[in-house]
Design a protein around this motif. Structure first.
Motif, mmCIF file in Angstrom:
data_model
loop_
_atom_site.group_PDB
_atom_site.id
_atom_site.type_symbol
_atom_site.label_atom_id
_atom_site.label_comp_id
_atom_site.label_asym_id
_atom_site.label_seq_id
_atom_site.Cartn_x
_atom_site.Cartn_y
_atom_site.Cartn_z
ATOM 1 N N GLU A 140 -8.135 5.223 3.004
ATOM 2 C CA GLU A 140 -6.627 5.105 2.975
ATOM 3 C C GLU A 140 -5.999 5.861 1.616
ATOM 4 O OE1 GLU A 140 -4.745 3.296 5.215
ATOM 5 O OE2 GLU A 140 -5.937 2.004 6.348
ATOM 6 N N LYS A 168 0.895 -1.357 -0.126
ATOM 7 C CA LYS A 168 0.052 0.025 -0.116
ATOM 8 C C LYS A 168 0.902 1.269 -0.001
ATOM 9 C CE LYS A 168 -1.545 1.765 3.963
ATOM 10 N NZ LYS A 168 -2.073 1.754 5.007
ATOM 11 N N HIS A 169 1.829 1.183 0.727
ATOM 12 C CA HIS A 169 2.795 2.492 1.160
ATOM 13 C C HIS A 169 3.577 2.725 -0.538
ATOM 14 C CE1 HIS A 169 4.610 5.412 3.694
ATOM 15 N NE2 HIS A 169 6.008 4.968 3.009
ATOM 16 N N LEU A 227 -6.596 -4.859 3.687
ATOM 17 C CA LEU A 227 -6.501 -3.350 3.918
ATOM 18 C C LEU A 227 -7.902 -2.869 4.743
ATOM 19 C CD1 LEU A 227 -5.264 -1.602 0.669
ATOM 20 C CD2 LEU A 227 -4.130 -2.165 2.914
ATOM 21 N N SER A 232 -12.431 2.258 6.595
ATOM 22 C CA SER A 232 -11.521 3.316 6.779
ATOM 23 C C SER A 232 -11.345 3.755 5.236
ATOM 24 C CB SER A 232 -10.265 2.887 7.244
ATOM 25 O OG SER A 232 -9.650 1.910 6.676
#
Length: 335
Positions: A285, A201-202, A236, A283
């Motif tokens: 992200e 993800k990062h 996630l 959430s």
């Protein structure tokens, strides 16, 4: 930069990698994710020629790595750097001497090595640490030495083999930020092997998910994160189970990305339709520069179907898990 065609690796009767195909573009950060035994490390070893595939081919920068041997293979590997989970530094050498080691192997002069090592220490943020031994360095500093060593011979490709798995979360983030900076500054193509979805993800542009040697999912990280039911999205945005649903209510998962993620669409839904909304889980992200979100929601009221249609009209993906029977006022129109 990398073309992988029909790659297969078999050990006896065990198929470690089964017909893998992929094109990785120059300057891309490409993730390969999977649990232990998925075939990730086998793929990485085939990419730099440490393993000969049972069949298929690997091309790096126009050269067929799988057809090389001896000196030709050693020279080809100089264009492919690699960093490891446990750093693999020589404990009897300083940071500078570890970085210089591959330059010694290829026969660079002492002056050339010294200049390149100083350049690399600055590049990875280790100015003043060249005379330190590995035992005197933190885990993050050791990995920075490993990255500098991998870049010593100016490779076009960097392979990362679970390189942040032994680091704490804050240090992991700093190393991933460094890799991203290197990717942007020098156009480095990075293939990142990991079991951690947070790493993907990062930093990654695209990702392939391996399971028992087979590709089970692939695509851009943003697209997969925004896709209901994808393995990446389920990791996630884990769903909540066991919620006691009120009679007459519906439970749905919604997925969205881009501009709509910055809009108050749920509050508008409540004002516009005769429904109440309870957010059970979820959430938003930031992946790359784009917001991606998934919510699990419970809707209760007299106009649930219209409310769901409204969400779909905003290009929000909707999956209904629990609701009234088909004979009553709403049925998931995507079903």
């Amino acid at each position: 930069m990398i073309s992988i065609r029909e790659l297969r690796k078999v050990y006896g009767e065990f198929v470690a990698l089964d017909t893998f195909n992929e094109d990785i573009q120059a300057g891309e950060i490409f993730g390969v994710i999977g649990q232990s035994g998925a075939g990730k490390s086998t793929l990485l070893r085939c990419l730099n020629g440490l393993e000969k595939p049972s069949s298929g081919s690997v091309w790096v920068d126009g050269q067929n790595i799988t057809s090389l041997a001896g000196d030709q293979l050693r020279k080809a590997r100089q264009r492919i750097g690699i960093i490891f989970q446990h750093f693999n530094l020589l404990s009897s050498r300083t940071a500078a001497e570890n970085i210089a080691f591959p330059l010694e192997v290829i026969g660079q002069s002492r002056l050339q090595r010294k200049a390149r090592v100083e350049e690399l220490l600055a590049l990875v943020g280790l100015e003043g640490k060249g005379d330190s031994y590995p035992a005197q360095l933190s885990g993050g500093q050791k990995q920075r030495v490993g990255i500098a060593r991998a870049l010593a011979a100016n490779p076009k490709v960097l392979l990362s083999d679970e390189a942040t798995s032994a680091l704490d979360p804050q240090t992991t983030r700093s190393i991933l930020d460094l890799l991203k900076e290197l990717n942007q500054q020098i156009g480095l193509t990075i293939v990142l092997i990991t079991h951690d979805m947070g790493v993907v993800k990062h930093i990654c542009d695209r990702v392939t998910v391996l399971e028992r040697g087979k590709v089970v999912e692939r695509g851009t990280v943003v697209d997969l994160a925004a896709q209901l039911g994808s393995r990446l999205a389920n990791d996630l945005f884990p769903r909540r189970y066991g919620h006691r649903v009120r009679e007459g209510a519906a439970v749905a998962t919604i997925a969205f990305s881009g501009a709509v993620a910055n809009e108050p669409f749920l509050s508008r839904l409540v004002r516009q339709f005769d429904v109440d909304v309870n957010i059970l889980n979820g959430s938003v992200e930031t992946i790359g520069a784009e917001p991606v979100g998934q919510f699990q929601i419970e809707l209760f009221g007299s106009d649930i179907r219209s409310a769901l249609d409204y969400l779909r009209s905003l290009n929000i993906e909707v999956e209904v898990h629990h609701g009234r029977t088909a004979s009553e006022q709403f049925v998931d129109s995507n079903a």
